[in-house]
Design an enzyme around this catalytic site. Structure first.
Site, PDB file in Angstrom:
ATOM      1  N   GLN A  95       0.815  -1.213   0.000  1.00  0.00           N
ATOM      2  CA  GLN A  95       0.000   0.000   0.000  1.00  0.00           C
ATOM      3  C   GLN A  95       0.845   1.259   0.000  1.00  0.00           C
ATOM      4  O   GLN A  95       2.063   1.219   0.203  1.00  0.00           O
ATOM      5  CB  GLN A  95      -0.890  -0.006   1.250  1.00  0.00           C
ATOM      6  CG  GLN A  95      -0.107  -0.133   2.553  1.00  0.00           C
ATOM      7  CD  GLN A  95      -1.007  -0.321   3.771  1.00  0.00           C
ATOM      8  OE1 GLN A  95      -1.157   0.605   4.548  1.00  0.00           O
ATOM      9  NE2 GLN A  95      -1.597  -1.486   3.938  1.00  0.00           N
ATOM     10  N   GLU A 114       3.721   7.731   8.468  1.00  0.00           N
ATOM     11  CA  GLU A 114       3.652   6.831   9.613  1.00  0.00           C
ATOM     12  C   GLU A 114       5.048   6.360   9.956  1.00  0.00           C
ATOM     13  O   GLU A 114       5.992   6.544   9.175  1.00  0.00           O
ATOM     14  CB  GLU A 114       2.751   5.634   9.312  1.00  0.00           C
ATOM     15  CG  GLU A 114       3.231   4.761   8.157  1.00  0.00           C
ATOM     16  CD  GLU A 114       2.211   3.676   7.772  1.00  0.00           C
ATOM     17  OE1 GLU A 114       1.060   4.038   7.446  1.00  0.00           O
ATOM     18  OE2 GLU A 114       2.576   2.491   7.764  1.00  0.00           O
ATOM     19  N   ARG A 191      -4.444   0.638  -1.829  1.00  0.00           N
ATOM     20  CA  ARG A 191      -3.869  -0.705  -1.996  1.00  0.00           C
ATOM     21  C   ARG A 191      -3.354  -0.898  -3.410  1.00  0.00           C
ATOM     22  O   ARG A 191      -4.082  -0.716  -4.372  1.00  0.00           O
ATOM     23  CB  ARG A 191      -4.927  -1.777  -1.731  1.00  0.00           C
ATOM     24  CG  ARG A 191      -5.006  -2.156  -0.300  1.00  0.00           C
ATOM     25  CD  ARG A 191      -5.901  -3.393  -0.084  1.00  0.00           C
ATOM     26  NE  ARG A 191      -6.550  -3.183   1.186  1.00  0.00           N
ATOM     27  CZ  ARG A 191      -7.845  -2.967   1.352  1.00  0.00           C
ATOM     28  NH1 ARG A 191      -8.677  -3.030   0.339  1.00  0.00           N
ATOM     29  NH2 ARG A 191      -8.318  -2.735   2.547  1.00  0.00           N
TER      30      ARG A 191
HETATM   31 ZN    ZN Z   1       0.461   2.010   5.871  1.00  0.00          ZN
END
Ligand code: ZN
Length: 319
Positions: A95, A114, A191
């Site tokens: 992803q 992240e 995705r």
């Molecule tokens: Zn991720």
């Protein structure tokens, strides 16, 4: 009223999930395919509830809306951070996440950078982290031709390592990995590839090929981190990353560790051990699996015991 905000949070069932959130962290699981615990979250898809003190039973998003003084009167419509623990019994999808500009335009929410602290990893565990395409055309062609082995970069991982995954990085958490994730408060995932897996109803999960090609950084760059370690008596303070979105630390407490606020507020997760948090005259027991926020009026605090903690603060963009 200097008080930490301890939180109760939401579990998420996933096709790739397992049972380690129970066996390692002791959470009560509703099924044997639990992939995520949204440990510190004000995201509408899973909001944490305060479980102690003056704000007990309030939701974190309400608190952000009505008591901004707890968060240094920071601006911003939404609480910007989200801490999760993920149990990848199997590979997550390959992803990529958009940056703020693309996400606000197309999804009406923040983008998603992240980072991952590897709590545990099985033998031969690996992640997908980056790609080999040199141009966007080449990226599109390799995706359409399903040349995954040529396209994707596999990286072996070990317990205790840290990876920063800025928006635009193609990635997947691999089989047998338990991770603490600090991220922007966003649930937008594009995705690229899902290993042709079907769910228990025989359905494939949706792919987002066009968006993935749009938002992937080309050529792929993986960040070089300058991780620093500071010894304080027997304890250790590790600084993993400082980004516009979040700063992330590991506090390895042996005996006692006194700390002072470095940001308007701090998010803390206990990933190992037992001990206590001391704020002025009050002591709070801590154990593995506890998560809390230290709001603005908590200017200094102390840990006692044998504890391993992951802490995050809002970065320059969010303070
Ligand atoms: Zn991720």
């Amino acid at each position: 009223m200097q008080e930490p905000l301890f939180l109760d949070s939401v579990l998420k069932e996933k096709i790739w999930g397992g049972t380690k959130l129970n066996t390692v962290f002791g959470y009560d699981l509703p099924s044997e395919k639990i992939g995520e615990y949204w440990a510190i979250s004000a995201h509408p898809h899973g909001v944490s509830t305060i479980k102690n003190g003056k704000y007990q039973t309030q939701k974190l998003d309400e608190l952000w809306a009505t008591h901004r003084e707890l968060f240094g009167n920071a601006s911003g419509e939404v609480f910007p951070l989200l801490t999760k623990i993920l149990d990848a019994e199997d590979y997550l999808s390959v992803q990529v996440h958009p940056d703020d500009a693309y996400a606000l335009k197309h999804e009406g929410e923040l983008g998603k950078s992240e980072c991952w602290y590897i709590i545990d990893a099985g033998f031969n565990a690996e992640i997908i982290y980056g790609h080999h395409a040199k141009t966007r055309e080449e990226l599109a062609k390799m995706i359409h031709d399903a040349r995954w082995d040529d396209l994707l970069t596999h990286v072996p991982v070990k317990k205790g390592e840290f990876y920063y995954v800025p928006s635009g990085t193609i990635h997947a958490i691999g089989k047998g990995i338990l991770i603490l994730e600090t991220q922007q408060s966003s649930d937008t995932t594009y995705r690229v590839y899902d290993f042709d897996r079907k769910d228990d109803k025989g359905n494939l999960r949706e792919l987002h090929i066009k968006q993935s090609i749009d938002v992937t950084n080309v050529p792929g760059v993986t960040p070089k981190l300058e991780i620093t370690k500071e010894k304080v008596d027997l304890s250790t303070i590790i600084t993993f990353v400082k980004t516009p979105f979040f700063n992330v630390y590991e506090w390895q407490v042996k005996g006692e560790l006194s700390l002072q606020k470095g940001a308007p507020y701090t998010l803390v997760s206990v990933i190992e051990g037992e001990g206590s948090l001391i704020i002025t005259e009050s002591s709070y027991a801590l154990k593995k699996g506890d998560h809390f926020i230290l709001p603005t009026d908590v200017e200094a605090w102390k840990f006692k015991g044998e504890l391993n903690l992951i802490a995050s603060e809002p970065g320059a963009k969010n303070s």
